[in-house]
Write a protein that holds these residues in place. Structure first.
Motif, short mmCIF file in Angstrom:
data_model
loop_
_atom_site.label_atom_id
_atom_site.label_comp_id
_atom_site.label_asym_id
_atom_site.label_seq_id
_atom_site.Cartn_x
_atom_site.Cartn_y
_atom_site.Cartn_z
N ALA A 360 0.37 11.30 -4.68
CA ALA A 360 0.31 10.71 -3.34
C ALA A 360 1.65 10.79 -2.64
CB ALA A 360 -0.17 9.25 -3.41
N GLY A 361 2.30 11.91 -2.78
CA GLY A 361 3.61 12.07 -2.15
C GLY A 361 4.75 11.61 -3.01
N GLY A 362 4.47 10.94 -4.13
CA GLY A 362 5.53 10.47 -5.00
C GLY A 362 6.32 9.32 -4.44
N ALA A 363 5.82 8.64 -3.42
CA ALA A 363 6.59 7.59 -2.78
C ALA A 363 6.37 6.27 -3.49
CB ALA A 363 6.19 7.47 -1.30
N TRP A 364 7.42 5.45 -3.48
CA TRP A 364 7.33 4.11 -4.06
C TRP A 364 7.38 3.04 -2.98
CZ3 TRP A 364 5.62 3.90 -8.75
CH2 TRP A 364 5.92 4.90 -9.67
N ASP A 365 7.27 3.41 -1.73
CA ASP A 365 7.20 2.41 -0.67
C ASP A 365 5.78 1.86 -0.60
OD1 ASP A 365 6.19 4.85 0.19
OD2 ASP A 365 6.51 4.34 2.29
N THR A 366 5.54 0.98 0.37
CA THR A 366 4.23 0.33 0.45
C THR A 366 3.12 1.33 0.69
OG1 THR A 366 5.28 -1.67 1.32
CG2 THR A 366 2.92 -1.43 1.67
N VAL A 367 3.34 2.29 1.57
CA VAL A 367 2.30 3.27 1.88
C VAL A 367 2.01 4.14 0.66
CG1 VAL A 367 1.63 5.11 3.45
CG2 VAL A 367 3.09 3.26 4.28
N GLY A 368 3.06 4.61 0.00
CA GLY A 368 2.86 5.43 -1.19
C GLY A 368 2.17 4.69 -2.31
N LEU A 369 2.53 3.42 -2.51
CA LEU A 369 1.89 2.63 -3.57
C LEU A 369 0.42 2.41 -3.28
CD1 LEU A 369 4.69 -0.02 -4.21
CD2 LEU A 369 3.89 1.70 -5.83
N MET A 370 0.08 2.17 -2.02
CA MET A 370 -1.33 1.99 -1.67
C MET A 370 -2.12 3.27 -1.93
SD MET A 370 -2.14 -1.06 -0.75
CE MET A 370 -1.44 -2.62 -0.15
N ARG A 371 -1.56 4.40 -1.58
CA ARG A 371 -2.26 5.66 -1.83
C ARG A 371 -2.44 5.91 -3.33
NH1 ARG A 371 0.89 9.20 2.77
NH2 ARG A 371 -0.56 8.76 4.49
N ARG A 372 -1.43 5.61 -4.10
CA ARG A 372 -1.55 5.80 -5.54
C ARG A 372 -2.58 4.85 -6.13
NH1 ARG A 372 4.59 7.47 -7.02
NH2 ARG A 372 3.79 7.81 -9.11
N LEU A 373 -2.63 3.62 -5.63
CA LEU A 373 -3.61 2.65 -6.12
C LEU A 373 -5.03 3.09 -5.77
CD1 LEU A 373 -4.39 -0.01 -7.39
CD2 LEU A 373 -3.80 -1.17 -5.26
#
Length: 652
Positions: A360-373
C-alpha cells in the motif's frame, strides 16, 4: 323391589376433595438485551437465585426501568452488579443475624434495610481496599435504584427514603490519572508494531501462495497444507473436521503440517499443540486475528492525535473516504455527542522497502496504515458475511470450532493490549519493557505529548484543537513530560530574570577613570570608546551613577528611555559607578534608611531591601573611601538630585 329391566339411580356419597396448596410463585428472571458493536449482549438478574428474592426482584425491576428509560451504555451493568452484590451479602448477613432473608423488601418493616446497607458498604470497603472505586460506585448505584423506587412507592419506610437521598458512606478515592509512555517506550512500541505488521503481511502473502495451489481435500487429501487452507477458505474446516481426517497423535501428522505448529511450551503442565492450535494457525495464514489488529491499533493511535481508542474501534468502512489529497475519516465521540470529519493528508513514502503485495505504498502514516489494514482484512470480507467494521478479526469459536468474522474484541481473553505487549520482542530478541499499567489510552496521551514537544510545549499545544484548557488541566497537565516541559520553561525564565537582576554595576577606580577612553581599558569594562567618552563628559550621568545605554534598560522594555533612574540604578546591569559618585550613593543610602522607620518591615524589604543590600556591598568593599565622601557632603552641602516623580517616595 325393582322389576326386571328397571334401573334405579344410586346416590353415592361424595368425599370432599382436599384443597390443593398453591406452589410459591417463581420470581422471573429480569433480562435486558442490547445491540453493541454488532453483537447482542444479554444482561440478567435472577432473583430466585437468592434467598431475599423479593428484595432482589424489586431492585431488579428498578434496574430495568432505569436502563430502558435512560438507554444506559453497557446495559447498566454497574447497577446490575450492585444489585447482585447486595443480594448476595444480604443473604449471608441476615442469616448470621438469625433473620429470614425472604422477609426483606423495600416496602416492608420486617428487616431494617438501612442497617444492611451500612454493613454492605463496610464489607465492600474491606473487600476492595481503600484505593478502589468499587465501594463508592456500587453504593451510589444501589442508592439511586432505591431512591427511584421511593419516588413512586409510598410504602418505602422513611428511614430508607432518607438514606437513599444521602451520599455513599465512603467518599470516592481521588483519581490517579494515567501517565503517558516515555519516549523510549513510545519508540519501542512503534517499532514492535511495525515489525508485527510486516510479519503479518508476509504470513498472509505466504498463505495466499499456498491457497492458490490447494484443492478440495475430499479429493486431494487432508494431509497437504494447501488443501487444508482451501478448506479453511471455504469455511469447511473445524476442529471436529481435523480430528476426523488427521491422525489422533501429532507425531503421525505429515511433516509439512507439523511444521506449522508453534514450538511446545517450556511449562510441563501446558498442553501440547493439537487440533485447535492447527486450526488457528491455518486461519492466521489467510485472515488476521485480534492480536494482529492490535499492531494497527497501536500505530493508528500514535499517528492520529485527535482520535480516542473508542472512536477508532467504532470506525466502519462507510466512515472512510479516500480522496486525492488523503483520507477523510468521520469520527463519532459518544460521550460528547459530537460527529466530526477530519482530513488526513497523504505523506509520500519511500519506495522499495516493503513487500509489494500488502505494501500500500509502504507508508506508515495514517493513510498508509488504513490502506494496509483494509488490504489485510480484504479476504475476510470476501469469505464471510460482509461486515462494515474496520477492525474485522477472524476468530475460532470455542463452542463449535468454526471460524467467524466479527469486530475485534480487544478486551477479550488473551487478546488485550497487555497480552500483545507480552508477545513482542525488540531487535535483540528480548521482551519489551513497558511500564504498567498497560492501558491503551496512554498511547493517545503519548501522541499528544509528542506533538506538544514538537510545537513548543505551550498549554494550547498540549490541549490541542479537540480539547478545552480545563480538559487539558485535568487529564494531560499531570503527565511527566508536561511537568518536565513546565519545569524547563520556569527554569529558563528564572535564569533570565536572575541573570538580568544579579548583574551588579561596574565600579571604576580613579586610576582607571583617567584612562577610560583607551580602547583596551574600555573593552575590559564592557564599554565602547564612544560610551567611555560620553561618561567622561557627563553625558550619561543619570543623577546617581552613569549608564551605558539609557534606552536599553531591563526595567523599561521597548527601547524607551529608562524611567526608573536613579531609584533602580543599583540593580541595573548598565550602571557604571565612578568613585567620585560615592557621595551621591551615601545620600541615597541615608534616604532609604529613613524610609525603614516610615514603612512596615515587609514593605520596606520588598521595595528597598535589594537596593540597600547593593549599596552596603559597595560601601563594604570601599570602606576606606567612605569617610572622605562623608566629609565632602558636609563641606559642600550636597543634595541628591531626584526626579519630581520620585521625590514623594523618598521624602515621605
Amino acid at each position: 323391589m325393582a322389576r326386571r329391566g328397571e334401573r334405579k339411580t344410586r346416590t353415592r356419597a361424595t368425599a370432599s376433595v382436599p384443597a390443593l396448596t398453591p406452589e410459591p410463585g417463581r420470581v422471573g428472571i429480569r433480562v435486558f438485551r442490547e445491540e453493541y458493536r454488532g453483537r447482542t449482549k444479554v444482561h440478567s438478574i435472577d432473583p430466585s437465585a437468592y434467598q431475599c428474592s423479593m428484595l432482589t426482584a424489586q431492585l431488579a425491576d428498578e434496574w430495568l426501568k432505569l436502563t430502558r428509560a435512560t438507554s444506559l451504555s453497557g446495559g447498566g451493568e454497574n447497577y446490575a452488579a450492585a444489585v447482585r452484590s447486595f443480594a448476595k451479602f444480604a443473604d449471608r448477613h441476615l442469616t448470621e443475624l438469625g433473620q429470614d432473608p425472604a422477609q426483606a423488601r423495600l416496602d416492608g418493616h420486617a428487616v431494617d434495610i438501612v442497617e444492611v446497607l451500612y454493613e454492605w458498604e463496610g464489607f465492600l470497603r474491606q473487600k476492595h481496599g481503600l484505593q478502589s472505586k468499587q465501594p463508592y460506585n456500587k453504593a451510589r448505584a444501589l442508592l439511586a435504584l432505591i431512591a427511584q423506587r421511593a419516588a413512586t412507592d409510598p410504602g418505602v419506610p422513611e428511614n430508607l427514603r432518607l438514606r437513599a437521598q444521602a451520599p455513599a458512606a465512603f467518599r470516592r478515592p481521588p483519581e490517579q490519572p494515567l501517565d503517558e509512555f516515555s519516549n523510549a517506550e513510545r519508540v519501542a512500541l512503534r517499532d514492535a508494531a511495525r515489525t508485527a505488521v510486516r510479519t503479518m503481511e508476509a504470513r498472509l502473502e505466504m498463505g495466499a501462495t499456498l491457497l492458490a495451489a490447494g484443492t478440495d481435500p475430499r479429493i486431494g487429501g487432508w494431509r497437504e497444507v494447501p488443501n487444508l487452507l482451501w478448506a479453511t477458505h471455504k469455511r469447511m474446516l473445524s476442529t471436529e473436521t481435523l480430528r476426523n481426517n488427521l491422525p489422533k497423535n501429532t507425531p503421525y501428522w505429515p511433516q509439512a503440517v507439523r511444521d506449522l505448529l508453534p514450538p511446545p511450551s517450556e511449562d510441563p503442565k501446558a498442553r501440547k499443540p493439537g487440533f485447535r492450535v492447527l486450526g488457528r494457525v491455518l486461519s492466521r495464514l489467510l485472515f488476521p486475528d485480534t492480536l494482529d489488529l492490535q499492531a494497527f491499533r497501536v500505530l493508528l493511535l500514535l499517528s492520529m492525535t485527535d482520535t480516542t481508542a473508542e472512536e477508532l474501534h467504532d470506525l466502519q468502512l462507510p466512515d472512510l473516504e479516500f480522496t486525492d489529497g488523503g483520507l477523510r475519516i468521520v469520527q463519532r465521540k459518544m460521550r460528547a455527542s459530537r460527529i466530526r470529519a477530519d482530513l488526513h493528508p497523504e505523506v509520500p513514502a519511500p519506495g522499495g522497502t516493503e513487500a509489494p503485495f500488502y505494501a500500500a505504498g509502504g507508508a506508515w502514516d495514517t493513510v498508509g496504515l488504513m490502506r494496509r489494514l483494509l488490504a489485510a482484512t480484504a479476504r475476510a470480507r470476501e469469505v464471510f458475511d460482509p461486515h462494515p467494521w474496520l477492525f474485522l478479526a477472524v476468530e475460532r469459536q470455542h463452542d463449535s470450532g468454526h471460524l467467524e468474522a466479527e469486530l475485534a474484541q480487544f478486551r477479550g481473553r488473551d487478546r488485550r493490549f497487555t497480552h500483545w505487549i507480552a508477545a513482542q520482542r525488540d531487535a535483540r530478541g528480548t521482551p519489551l519493557k513497558i511500564s504498567e499499567p498497560h492501558e491503551v489510552r496512554r498511547l493517545r496521551k503519548t501522541s499528544k505529548v509528542v506533538r506538544a514537544v514538537a510545537l513548543g510545549g505551550t498549554v494550547s499545544d498540549l490541549a490541542g484543537d479537540d480539547h478545552h484548557i480545563e480538559v487539558y488541566r485535568h487529564h494531560y497537565a499531570h503527565g511527566t513530560t508536561a511537568h518536565i516541559l513546565a519545569g524547563q520553561a520556569i527554569n529558563r525564565s528564572q535564569e533570565w530574570v536572575f541573570q538580568r537582576a544579579t548583574q551588579a554595576p561596574v565600579l571604576v577606580e580613579e586610576e582607571t577613570e583617567a584612562r577610560l577612553e583607551e580602547p583596551e581599558v574600555a573593552g575590559n569594562l564592557g564599554l565602547s570608546v564612544d560610551q567611555a567618552k560620553a561618561m567622561r563628559a557627563g553625558e550619561l550621568d543619570m543623577g546617581l551613577v552613569n549608564c551605558r545605554d539609557p534606552y536599553d534598560s531591563p526595567h523599561t522594555p521597548g527601547n524607551k528611555l529608562c524611567h526608573v533612574a536613579p531609584a533602580m540604578c543599583m540593580l541595573c546591569r548598565n550602571a557604571v559607578i565612578f568613585t567620585s559618585q560615592f557621595p551621591r550613593l551615601l545620600m541615597l543610602a541615608d534616604r532609604i534608611e529613613r524610609l525603614r522607620a516610615a514603612l512596615p518591615p515587609p514593605t520596606w524589604q520588598a521595595v528597598w531591601g535589594r537596593q540597600a543590600a547593593a549599596l552596603k556591598a559597595v560601601f563594604t568593599e570601599y570602606a576606606d573611601r567612605i569617610p572622605a565622601a562623608r566629609q565632602e557632603i558636609a563641606e559642600l552641602d550636597l543634595r541628591l538630585d531626584l526626579p519630581l516623580g520620585q521625590r514623594t517616595e523618598f521624602d515621605r
